[in-house]
Design a protein around this motif. Structure first.
Motif, short mmCIF file in Angstrom:
data_model
loop_
_atom_site.label_atom_id
_atom_site.label_comp_id
_atom_site.label_asym_id
_atom_site.label_seq_id
_atom_site.Cartn_x
_atom_site.Cartn_y
_atom_site.Cartn_z
N ASN A 69 49.57 -6.51 42.60
CA ASN A 69 50.61 -5.65 43.17
C ASN A 69 50.26 -5.21 44.58
OD1 ASN A 69 52.19 -5.80 40.92
ND2 ASN A 69 51.55 -3.83 40.06
N SER A 111 62.24 -3.15 46.42
CA SER A 111 61.42 -4.11 45.68
C SER A 111 60.01 -3.58 45.46
CB SER A 111 61.36 -5.45 46.42
OG SER A 111 62.65 -6.00 46.56
N LEU A 114 60.12 -0.90 42.79
CA LEU A 114 60.35 -1.52 41.49
C LEU A 114 59.11 -2.22 40.97
CD1 LEU A 114 63.96 -3.00 41.96
CD2 LEU A 114 63.30 -0.96 40.65
N MET A 115 58.31 -2.74 41.88
CA MET A 115 57.09 -3.45 41.47
C MET A 115 56.11 -2.50 40.80
SD MET A 115 54.46 -5.57 43.91
CE MET A 115 54.03 -4.08 44.83
N ASN A 118 57.54 -1.32 37.37
CA ASN A 118 58.15 -2.41 36.60
C ASN A 118 58.04 -2.20 35.09
OD1 ASN A 118 59.28 -5.30 36.68
ND2 ASN A 118 57.52 -5.48 35.31
N SER A 119 56.98 -1.57 34.61
CA SER A 119 56.79 -1.39 33.17
C SER A 119 57.89 -0.54 32.55
CB SER A 119 55.42 -0.75 32.89
OG SER A 119 55.34 0.52 33.54
N ARG A 122 61.41 -3.39 33.92
CA ARG A 122 61.22 -4.84 33.93
C ARG A 122 62.33 -5.59 34.72
NH1 ARG A 122 57.15 -6.02 30.66
NH2 ARG A 122 56.56 -4.50 29.04
N TRP A 123 62.79 -4.97 35.79
CA TRP A 123 63.79 -5.64 36.65
C TRP A 123 63.15 -6.72 37.51
CZ3 TRP A 123 67.37 -1.26 38.99
CH2 TRP A 123 68.07 -0.67 37.94
N LEU A 124 61.91 -6.48 37.93
CA LEU A 124 61.24 -7.43 38.83
C LEU A 124 60.50 -8.50 38.05
CD1 LEU A 124 60.81 -7.90 41.89
CD2 LEU A 124 58.64 -6.67 41.65
N ARG A 125 59.81 -8.09 36.98
CA ARG A 125 59.07 -9.04 36.14
C ARG A 125 59.44 -8.75 34.67
NH1 ARG A 125 53.89 -6.87 39.25
NH2 ARG A 125 54.20 -7.94 41.25
N HIS A 143 59.98 -13.94 35.90
CA HIS A 143 60.69 -13.09 36.86
C HIS A 143 61.94 -12.47 36.27
CE1 HIS A 143 58.01 -14.72 39.80
NE2 HIS A 143 58.46 -15.97 39.65
#
Length: 555
Positions: A69, A111, A114-115, A118-119, A122-125, A143
């Motif tokens: 990250n 972005s 969001l990274m 993400n947990s 989960r939009w990015l991964r 992704h």
């Protein structure tokens, strides 16, 4: 935290070292446009490279993801920095204003946030899984939808930068610089595309960190070979096409090779229509440029085109290769407004001169009438004192009358030639006092000097009073001799002298002691001219000379 060494770390470590070195080197050239953006890119590239190396070396999934990250900071923000750098590098600085730049960072910032969160969404991964190979472990990432939004946005920015560099490459002569930037952009862009579309031949090992090393080395080569960030090329259309003057480039056969926007607009043809055409046929008025000598051509030729437009055309030689002349550059500057102003000023000057001439003519006629009246009164007067007063008045009026006569005849408004004015005044006095019959010789020496009306009037009156005094008081009881009037220029001053060898003045007489009108008037006029007045007595009391030094400043 547990780490394991792998040979796969070396490319990333080398890339990070190269990137940091480039950032430090470019900092010494930070005043060049775009340098700070490049430094930021290289710092982010170093962060990405070192973080990726630590991610590869780490064993645990959470630690790998942390370093991964952190490394993504470079990949998220670099496309925006690339576009801003290229915009400055190719001369489109107007698109890098503070009101525009923040909007470019909106998607990358979203972005980035969001990274790290993400947990929760989960939009990015959509999934992150730790997988094992023989020599190391790696993260397998599936992704989410936002990844593709970010990818489309980032590659749009990179394609825009790529298009600007290609456009600049076609128009600039500094192709080596642009080519270095093109390759350094294309290589990581291409490797990233392979990774996005699942075409990465290295599979587990992301190729972007490897290509950063190659990209950095290409830029390093550009720094030393093509002086990247020492000399910044400006796009042709920002200099050539935006020149306000019409510019044409012609070869030795006078065929048009290029023309800027102003030149195309001037002749009403676009560039494809002009290229290859003879400049003399397109603009016949430029023929004198080629027929004249080189010195005259560089000075320029003024010409009038259709529609009453006036231009000053200048031509200079072009040396495109070696020392041989390869063609000529012709520049036409619009001087229509300048010519119109000059014509207006000329008309105003002529009108003013005509009015001034008429006024001077009328003043002269009035002076002549006054002189006639004074002469008549002198003939009627029986009292000698009255005759003397009228005679002095007559001489002064004549000095004015002669001045206005010369002003009326002069081709320069308000200017008087002293070598015409002073002799006229002295000769009139010589005739009036019958100097020849009295045995008085008069010598007049006046240099060719042109001054304005006001100081000329004062000088004429001074000469009138001093010469009158010499005739009246210097040569009494039948005395005869030599009277000399001299006017000459000496450096930053004009020297006027009136000298006679008559009976002289009493020994105790000094300037300022006189109660007569003549010398009092001389002193007053001398002060008005900010001049100095000196009286010198002759030997044995015979004769007297007056020397007046008039500074040229203010005349």
């Amino acid at each position: 935290m547990e780490y394991q060494f792998s040979s796969y770390l070396l490319p990333s470590l080398i890339s990070g070292i190269v990137s940091l070195g480039l950032a430090v080197f470019t900092y010494s050239r930070r005043r060049v446009p775009g340098a700070y953006l490049f430094i930021a890119m290289m710092v982010l590239a170093a962060v990405w490279s070192f973080s990726y190396a630590l991610s590869v070396a780490s064993v645990g999934a959470s630690v790998k993801l942390l370093w991964y990250n952190l490394g993504q900071t470079g990949t998220v923000f670099t496309p925006v920095l690339w576009l801003l750098l290229v915009l400055q590098y190719t001369g489109y600085q107007r698109y890098t204003r503070r009101t525009i730049v923040p909007t470019l960072f909106v998607v990358p910032v979203i972005s980035y946030l969001l990274m790290w969160t993400n947990s929760a969404h989960r939009w990015l991964r959509s999934a992150v899984e730790l997988k094992h190979l023989a020599n190391f472990t790696y993260l397998h990432i599936e992704h989410g939808f936002w990844f593709y939004i970010e990818a489309v946005y980032s590659y749009s920015l990179l394609c825009a930068a790529l298009w600007l560099l290609v456009k600049s490459f076609r128009s600039t002569r500094m192709k080596g610089q642009v080519l270095a930037l093109l390759l350094s952009l294309l290589i990581p862009m291409f490797s990233s595309l392979l990774d996005v579309f699942g075409l990465n031949p290295l599979n587990a090992l992301g190729p972007t960190s490897l290509t950063f090393s190659i990209s950095g080395l290409i830029i390093a080569y550009g720094l030393f070979r093509y002086r990247l960030f020492d000399i910044i090329p400006v796009a042709r259309d920002k200099v050539f096409d935006h020149i306000a003057d019409a510019v044409f480039v012609v070869d030795m056969r006078r065929r048009i090779l290029d023309a800027n926007s102003a030149g195309q607009q001037l002749v009403g043809k676009n560039l494809p229509e002009l290229i290859g055409g003879n400049i003399e046929k397109v603009i016949p008025q430029l023929l004198p440029l080629f027929d004249s000598a080189d010195e005259q051509a560089h000075k320029g030729v003024e010409t009038e085109l259709e529609g009453g437009l006036c231009f000053k055309a200048e031509m200079s030689e072009l040396h495109l290769s070696g020392e041989a002349v390869s063609g000529n550059l012709i520049m036409l500057r619009d001087i229509t407004e300048q010519k119109q102003r000059e014509a207006e000023l000329q008309r105003a000057y002529e009108e003013k001169s005509a009015l001034l001439g008429e006024l001077q003519h009328r003043v002269k006629n009035s002076m002549s009438s006054i002189l006639s009246f004074v002469s008549i009164e002198m003939g009627r007067a029986e009292d000698l004192h009255t005759k003397a007063v009228l005679e002095g008045l007559k001489h002064r009026i004549f000095a004015f009358s002669k001045l206005y006569e010369l002003l009326h005849q002069s081709t320069e408004a308000g200017m008087v030639q002293l070598n015409e004015y002073i002799p006229a005044v002295v000769n009139a006095l010589t005739r009036s006092f019958k100097a020849a019959e009295r045995g008085i010789q008069v010598i007049i020496e006046v240099e060719r000097l042109r001054i304005e009306q006001k100081p000329a009037t004062s000088i004429g009156l001074i000469v009138n009073e001093l010469v009158t005094n010499s005739f009246k008081y210097g040569y009494t009881d039948g005395a005869h001799g030599l009277l000399r009037v001299k006017v000459r220029s000496e450096g930053e001053k004009i020297t006027l002298s009136v000298a006679d060898d008559g009976v002289g003045v009493p020994a105790d007489t000094n300037i300022g002691d006189s109660t007569g009108v003549g010398l009092s008037l001389v002193e007053l006029l001398t002060n008005q001219l900010k001049a100095t007045l000196e009286m010198a007595k002759g030997e044995n009391g015979a004769g007297v000379s007056f020397i007046i030094e008039i500074p040229l400043e203010g005349l």
